[in-house]
Design a protein around this motif. Sequence first.
Motif, short mmCIF file in Angstrom:
data_model
loop_
_atom_site.label_atom_id
_atom_site.label_comp_id
_atom_site.label_asym_id
_atom_site.label_seq_id
_atom_site.Cartn_x
_atom_site.Cartn_y
_atom_site.Cartn_z
N THR A 28 0.84 -1.20 0.00
CA THR A 28 0.00 0.00 0.00
C THR A 28 0.87 1.25 0.00
O THR A 28 0.65 2.19 -0.77
CB THR A 28 -0.91 0.02 1.25
OG1 THR A 28 -1.66 -1.19 1.27
CG2 THR A 28 -1.86 1.18 1.24
N TRP A 29 1.89 1.23 0.86
CA TRP A 29 2.80 2.37 0.98
C TRP A 29 3.57 2.60 -0.31
O TRP A 29 3.71 3.72 -0.80
CB TRP A 29 3.75 2.08 2.14
CG TRP A 29 4.67 3.19 2.51
CD1 TRP A 29 4.33 4.35 3.17
CD2 TRP A 29 6.08 3.25 2.28
NE1 TRP A 29 5.45 5.11 3.36
CE2 TRP A 29 6.54 4.47 2.83
CE3 TRP A 29 7.00 2.39 1.68
CZ2 TRP A 29 7.88 4.85 2.78
CZ3 TRP A 29 8.33 2.78 1.63
CH2 TRP A 29 8.75 4.00 2.18
N LEU A 30 4.05 1.49 -0.89
CA LEU A 30 4.84 1.57 -2.12
C LEU A 30 3.98 2.07 -3.29
O LEU A 30 4.39 2.93 -4.07
CB LEU A 30 5.42 0.19 -2.43
CG LEU A 30 6.36 0.06 -3.62
CD1 LEU A 30 7.62 0.86 -3.39
CD2 LEU A 30 6.71 -1.40 -3.87
N PHE A 31 2.76 1.53 -3.41
CA PHE A 31 1.86 1.93 -4.50
C PHE A 31 1.49 3.40 -4.37
O PHE A 31 1.29 4.09 -5.35
CB PHE A 31 0.59 1.08 -4.51
CG PHE A 31 0.82 -0.37 -4.87
CD1 PHE A 31 2.06 -0.80 -5.32
CD2 PHE A 31 -0.19 -1.31 -4.75
CE1 PHE A 31 2.29 -2.13 -5.65
CE2 PHE A 31 0.03 -2.64 -5.07
CZ PHE A 31 1.27 -3.06 -5.52
N ARG A 32 1.42 3.86 -3.13
CA ARG A 32 1.07 5.26 -2.90
C ARG A 32 2.17 6.18 -3.45
O ARG A 32 1.89 7.18 -4.09
CB ARG A 32 0.90 5.48 -1.40
CG ARG A 32 0.42 6.85 -1.06
CD ARG A 32 0.02 6.83 0.37
NE ARG A 32 -0.33 8.14 0.83
CZ ARG A 32 -0.89 8.36 2.01
NH1 ARG A 32 -1.13 7.35 2.80
NH2 ARG A 32 -1.18 9.57 2.37
N ILE A 33 3.42 5.79 -3.19
CA ILE A 33 4.53 6.57 -3.72
C ILE A 33 4.46 6.61 -5.25
O ILE A 33 4.57 7.66 -5.88
CB ILE A 33 5.88 5.96 -3.28
CG1 ILE A 33 6.02 6.04 -1.76
CG2 ILE A 33 7.06 6.65 -3.97
CD1 ILE A 33 7.25 5.33 -1.22
N ILE B 184 -7.54 0.87 -1.99
CA ILE B 184 -7.44 2.01 -2.92
C ILE B 184 -7.58 3.32 -2.15
O ILE B 184 -6.85 4.27 -2.39
CB ILE B 184 -8.51 1.90 -4.02
CG1 ILE B 184 -8.25 0.64 -4.87
CG2 ILE B 184 -8.49 3.14 -4.92
CD1 ILE B 184 -9.35 0.31 -5.84
N SER B 185 -8.49 3.34 -1.19
CA SER B 185 -8.69 4.57 -0.43
C SER B 185 -7.43 4.91 0.38
O SER B 185 -7.08 6.07 0.55
CB SER B 185 -9.94 4.47 0.46
OG SER B 185 -9.62 4.30 1.81
N GLU B 186 -6.72 3.87 0.87
CA GLU B 186 -5.47 4.12 1.60
C GLU B 186 -4.35 4.58 0.66
O GLU B 186 -3.59 5.48 0.99
CB GLU B 186 -5.02 2.86 2.34
CG GLU B 186 -5.76 2.66 3.65
CD GLU B 186 -5.44 1.32 4.29
OE1 GLU B 186 -4.25 0.94 4.29
OE2 GLU B 186 -6.38 0.66 4.77
N ILE B 187 -4.28 3.94 -0.51
CA ILE B 187 -3.22 4.30 -1.46
C ILE B 187 -3.37 5.74 -1.94
O ILE B 187 -2.42 6.50 -1.97
CB ILE B 187 -3.22 3.33 -2.68
CG1 ILE B 187 -2.77 1.94 -2.25
CG2 ILE B 187 -2.33 3.87 -3.81
CD1 ILE B 187 -2.97 0.87 -3.29
N LEU B 188 -4.61 6.10 -2.27
CA LEU B 188 -4.83 7.44 -2.82
C LEU B 188 -5.09 8.47 -1.73
O LEU B 188 -5.27 9.65 -2.03
CB LEU B 188 -5.98 7.41 -3.82
CG LEU B 188 -5.76 6.52 -5.05
CD1 LEU B 188 -7.00 6.46 -5.90
CD2 LEU B 188 -4.59 7.02 -5.88
#
Lengths: 187, 203
Positions: free
Chosen positions: A71-76, A158-162
């Motif tokens: 999640t953290w990586l996808f967010r970056i 998705i809500s956490e990533i974005l």
Amino acid sequence: MDALVNKRIKQVLKGDQNAFSDIVSLYQHKLYQICYRMLGNKQEAEDIAQEAFVRAYINLHTFDQKRKFSTWLFRIATNLCIDRIRKKKPDYYLDAEVPGTDGLDMYSHIPASEQLPEETVEKMELQDRIQYEISRLPDKYRSVIVLKYIEELSLQEISEILDMPLGTVKTRIHRGREALRKQLNNL
Amino acid sequence: MSTCPQYIVDYMHEYLDGDISREHEQQLKKHLQVCSDCQQHMHELSDTIAFVKSAAHITAPPHFEEMVMKRLPKHKNRVGVQRWFRQHPIIVAAAVFFLFMSATLLSSYPNDEFSFTAKPNLIVDGQTVIVPEGEVVEGDIVVKNGDIVIEGAVNGNVTVINGQYMASTSVVTGQIEEIDQVFEWLWYEIKDMANDFMALFEK
């Protein structure tokens, strides 16, 4: 897998840079795929995906290991992609040929939101057509559609990533689906 | 379709998200049975999803991992040091403590001034402290930057810093020490402190 990832993260934090290569190897395809679907260009996708890993490495000490690393990586990565789209840098690789399009190079992809002539679209291979339709979506719908249907992530993730409320994610997915439906019907 | 209520479309999306309530689902099904326009809309949405989902899985180009590893910052010393500090707070605290401690000890290292422990029956001749014959000095004597000559008796320890201890027929009940080096001085101070510390318990 999370246990292995956390073990590698601890090794990296202790100064073992090589332990990071296992993390890259685990997530490279997913991360590259997100970038490619968001940006629609291989060179840019590769550049941004690499940049995302480098940023993850530099900021690894800020990662909370109780949370999910992906999640953290996808967010970056999604943040970098969105930045790149917004800057609309003119660094497209215009001469790069799109595989399977028989001579259709990137000239035919800019600007991505512009509609191509119907005959051109109809002649496209399915895979190119999918990427073309995704790239025509406004970027705020594109990111949720890519994460939901290409990466097959849950709405919560998705809500956490974005970093946006669940309700907003749902609204964007609904509108994204409607937008895609209209794009496909127009042909 | 323009006559159909908007909530039917909302229900379609709830259904596609997989979080529709049983009540809404029944209303949606009922409506779809009678409304071909909405049925069409629902089909198109499902087809759209199937279309996007048929996207092939993309894999990263070869040597991707290698390229990332090459781009990593090589020697981020500053970051490394910060990280080390974060991970070893006790060592950092101990190092800081030691730094201040040694500064304090060094600052009490004797300068060039001549000084000695004042006792009633001592005689001073220039830079030499003399314990006269026949006299008994009670307690410890410390002489800095000077010599001591003991002709009488001392009922305690004698310490000479940067000086010489000279005695012939003296009687010293305690220990006699001569200190000339910084490290000896440090060692002496530390021992002294430890002795004071022990004395607290002996009382």
